[in-house]
Design an enzyme around this catalytic site. Structure first.
Site, PDB file in Angstrom:
ATOM      1  N   ASP A 224       0.861  -1.184   0.000  1.00 46.67           N
ATOM      2  CA  ASP A 224       0.000   0.000   0.000  1.00 46.67           C
ATOM      3  C   ASP A 224       0.896   1.232   0.000  1.00 46.67           C
ATOM      4  OD1 ASP A 224       1.099   0.231   2.502  1.00 46.67           O
ATOM      5  OD2 ASP A 224      -0.787   0.298   3.590  1.00 46.67           O
TER       6      ASP A 224
ATOM      7  N   ASP B   6       1.459   4.748   2.344  1.00 46.25           N
ATOM      8  CA  ASP B   6       1.086   5.349   3.627  1.00 46.25           C
ATOM      9  C   ASP B   6       1.484   6.818   3.663  1.00 46.25           C
ATOM     10  OD1 ASP B   6       0.514   2.671   5.125  1.00 46.25           O
ATOM     11  OD2 ASP B   6       2.504   2.392   4.270  1.00 46.25           O
TER      12      ASP B   6
ATOM     13  N   ASP C  24      -3.225   4.415   2.826  1.00 46.79           N
ATOM     14  CA  ASP C  24      -3.560   4.739   4.226  1.00 46.79           C
ATOM     15  C   ASP C  24      -3.208   6.192   4.505  1.00 46.79           C
ATOM     16  OD1 ASP C  24      -4.357   2.159   4.800  1.00 46.79           O
ATOM     17  OD2 ASP C  24      -2.418   1.546   5.624  1.00 46.79           O
TER      18      ASP C  24
HETATM   19  N1  CTP Z   1       1.095   1.214  11.572  1.00 48.50           N
HETATM   20  C1  CTP Z   1       0.649   1.675  12.774  1.00 48.50           C
HETATM   21  N2  CTP Z   1      -0.683   1.690  13.040  1.00 48.50           N
HETATM   22  C2  CTP Z   1      -1.565   1.271  12.113  1.00 48.50           C
HETATM   23  C3  CTP Z   1      -1.125   0.808  10.877  1.00 48.50           C
HETATM   24  C4  CTP Z   1       0.227   0.795  10.643  1.00 48.50           C
HETATM   25  O1  CTP Z   1       1.440   2.056  13.606  1.00 48.50           O
HETATM   26  N3  CTP Z   1      -2.847   1.319  12.392  1.00 48.50           N
HETATM   27  C5  CTP Z   1       2.513   1.253  11.298  1.00 48.50           C
HETATM   28  C6  CTP Z   1       3.126  -0.126  11.321  1.00 48.50           C
HETATM   29  O2  CTP Z   1       3.902  -0.288  12.479  1.00 48.50           O
HETATM   30  C7  CTP Z   1       4.004  -0.147  10.097  1.00 48.50           C
HETATM   31  C8  CTP Z   1       3.712   1.114   9.339  1.00 48.50           C
HETATM   32  O3  CTP Z   1       2.680   1.770  10.019  1.00 48.50           O
HETATM   33  O4  CTP Z   1       5.353  -0.133  10.487  1.00 48.50           O
HETATM   34  C9  CTP Z   1       3.304   0.858   7.931  1.00 48.50           C
HETATM   35  O5  CTP Z   1       2.356  -0.188   7.881  1.00 48.50           O
HETATM   36  P1  CTP Z   1       2.138  -1.083   6.610  1.00 48.50           P
HETATM   37  O6  CTP Z   1       1.669  -0.256   5.484  1.00 48.50           O
HETATM   38  O7  CTP Z   1       1.266  -2.225   7.017  1.00 48.50           O
HETATM   39  O8  CTP Z   1       3.582  -1.706   6.363  1.00 48.50           O
HETATM   40  P2  CTP Z   1       4.799  -1.233   5.466  1.00 48.50           P
HETATM   41  O9  CTP Z   1       5.989  -1.291   6.339  1.00 48.50           O
HETATM   42  O10 CTP Z   1       4.506   0.069   4.815  1.00 48.50           O
HETATM   43  O11 CTP Z   1       4.904  -2.389   4.408  1.00 48.50           O
HETATM   44  P3  CTP Z   1       4.307  -2.412   2.930  1.00 48.50           P
HETATM   45  O12 CTP Z   1       5.400  -1.880   2.073  1.00 48.50           O
HETATM   46  O13 CTP Z   1       3.998  -3.836   2.643  1.00 48.50           O
HETATM   47  O14 CTP Z   1       3.092  -1.560   2.916  1.00 48.50           O
HETATM   48 MN    MN Z   2       2.719   0.389   3.719  1.00 50.76          MN
HETATM   49 MN    MN Z   3      -0.336   0.751   5.529  1.00 45.63          MN
END
Ligand code: CTP
Ligand code: MN
Ligand code: MN
Length: 497
Positions: free
Chosen positions: A331, A333, A421
């Site tokens: 995703d 963020d 997100d």
């Molecule tokens: N996170 C958080 N609270 C949430 C969702 C996410 O603190 N409600 C933090 C997580 O600890 C994570 C970061 O946000 O380290 C990003 O989450 P995620 O998108 O799930 O992981 P990524 O590390 O970005 O991996 P990817 O590249 O697969 O998206």
């Molecule tokens: Mn992510």
């Molecule tokens: Mn995320």
């Protein structure tokens, strides 16, 4: 899952007549013991050169051990050769000559080992890039290690992650965490593990992890991992949890009800999918395909434009895996905030409205803020923070993406769905949110564990609390937080633990 090209070959024991010099040749130069590195040279050339040298009275060792005095390589990439050598756990490495093939050919021509000159040496590259962290100093905390996206031990960490996930599905927390920590330690190493000895001083490795490493070193794979990968329950839970909105609990419930495939679920009238799961199935193909960096940038531009239209002094930052320098993510963020404290909730709502009016919002779950500073510090860490946030699926047009969309060959659409997100903390909480959302998950876990166990402090996405002084520690930047914790600053791209 395993990359056969990077798998170490099973080591064969040398037959006795090969072990040192063959009977017909007489060793003339007893204080020179050569080892020819097969990488880049290839095995047939290595055999040829070995025979040539032995026929001229040189000692050529088949195995790299501390007895070797001259290591000869055709690998022109000094850093990868040195990384490989450091992974061999030699005690004598600093005493060995590490030489380019030109030393060997000069010596063959002269019929004797020529004196080592600077031009023969394969020197270790600049310390900054190539000096591996001395093994003894690898910390048990990911927040005291620097972990880039380059993983030199993927064959082991992939296996550990399968094991961790399998324990997670079975709700066995101890071993799950142990495998996650072990994987994280190996990811931080600037060299590849080539023998079990190389891991002996590393933290977080135990009997079980070592057994898996040993098996992979010997056979190129782990039978325990293969068994899991072939297991129906594991495969099904893995499939179900790959749907947006489906966690391990729901997946388990469906599995127990006899569901084994997506069509089983969609055909079962008594299963009620929530809105998130419905969208998860609807856009499954798109959102299970990795998001590229270029696609993440394109989305950044879309969100940025929306934010600028609302208020010129708003702040937008890319966070998550892309901030850590990853090439692909599941995703994208973002953090959005504004200097006007209290405006965060409406800022998010305004952004959502704009995307909706553009007709590119395919799904939106908006959660209003439940953040309340007076309820802090929180002693148990909750998975979610309390800020206003939204989980979106956005329609991204290919024309906005440099180099085009990340699409399958057969797919001729000019758009794809992407998971996005957004989180919107009050400005004075910005540094804690940025640190918390940058990840990786393992890095975050260890930051909190380090704060609690080593500093008697409580850290989460909202604040840092000092239990000894009974006060909150303010921070404007991530650097401030690391400083409060007495930690060396770790750059985002070094947090891929
Ligand atoms: N996170 C958080 N609270 C949430 C969702 C996410 O603190 N409600 C933090 C997580 O600890 C994570 C970061 O946000 O380290 C990003 O989450 P995620 O998108 O799930 O992981 P990524 O590390 O970005 O991996 P990817 O590249 O697969 O998206
Ligand atoms: Mn992510
Ligand atoms: Mn995320």
């Amino acid at each position: 899952m395993f990359h056969s090209s990077t798998m170490p070959r099973p080591r064969k024991r040398p037959r006795p007549e090969e072990a040192s010099i063959s009977r017909h040749d007489e060793a003339k130069f007893l204080d020179v013991r050569i080892f020819l590195v097969e990488r880049k040279m290839g095995s047939s050339r290595r055999t040829f050169l070995t025979q040539l040298a032995r026929s001229k009275g040189f000692i050529v060792e088949d195995i790299l051990s501390d007895a070797v005095t001259h290591v000869v390589s055709e690998d022109s990439q000094a850093s990868s050769l040195w990384m490989w050598l450091k992974g061999c756990a030699l005690r004598n490495l600093s005493m060995m000559h590490v030489l380019d093939i030109c030393w060997f050919t000069d010596s063959m021509r002269e019929g004797r080992p020529v004196t080592v000159e600077t031009r023969h040496l394969i020197q270790e590259a600049l310390p900054e890039v190539a000096t591996p962290t001395p093994v003894a100093t690898v910390s048990q905390y990911a927040c005291q290690r620097r972990t880039t996206i380059e993983n030199n031990n993927r064959i082991f960490t992939d296996a550990f992650e399968v094991l961790a996930e399998s324990y997670e599905f079975n709700e066995i927390d101890g071993p799950c965490l142990a495998f996650r920590r072990a994987a994280s330690v190996l990811k931080s190493l600037p060299w590849a593990v080539h023998c079990l000895r190389a891991t002996q001083d590393l933290p977080c490795l135990g009997e079980h992890t070592n057994a898996v490493i040993e098996e992979i070193l010997q056979c190129g794979r782990s039978f325990e991992v293969e068994k899991i990968l072939a297991d129906e329950r594991y495969q099904t839970l893995k499939l179900f949890t790959s749907v947006f909105g489906v966690g391990p609990k729901t997946a388990e419930k469906w599995y127990r009800r006899g569901m084994r495939s997506f069509s089983d679920i969609l055909a079962e009238p008594s299963i009620h999918l929530n809105r998130m799961q419905q969208s998860g199935f609807l856009h499954y193909r798109d959102i299970s395909r990795a998001v590229s960096k270029a696609e993440a940038w394109a989305l950044g531009n879309i969100i940025d434009e929306a934010v600028r239209a609302i208020t010129p002094d708003a702040i937008l930052a890319l966070t998550g895996g892309f901030r850590r320098g990853k090439e692909f993510g599941h995703d994208v963020d973002f953090i959005v905030s504004t200097p006007e404290v209290g405006r965060e909730d409406s800022l998010l709502i305004n952004i959502i409205e704009i995307l909706e009016n553009q007709g590119i919002l395919l799904f939106c779950e908006h959660q209003t803020s439940t953040f309340d500073m007076s309820k802090l510090p929180s002693h148990r860490f909750e998975a979610m923070d309390h800020y206003a946030k939204c989980f979106l699926i956005v329609r991204l047009k290919g024309s906005l993406v440099e180099g085009g969309l990340q699409m399958g060959e057969e797919d001729k659409r000019d758009w794809r769905a992407v998971r996005v997100d957004l989180v919107s903390p009050p400005m004075d909480r910005y540094a804690f949110t940025l640190l918390g959302w940058t990840g990786s998950r393992q890095f975050e876990r260890d930051l909190r564990r380090f704060a609690r166990s080593e500093r008697r402090m409580l850290l989460d996405n909202h604040a840092l609390y000092d239990k000894t002084k009974k006060e909150f520690l303010a921070a404007k930047t991530e650097k401030d937080i690391f400083a409060h914790l007495g930690l060396e600053y770790i750059e985002p791209w070094q947090r891929n633990a």
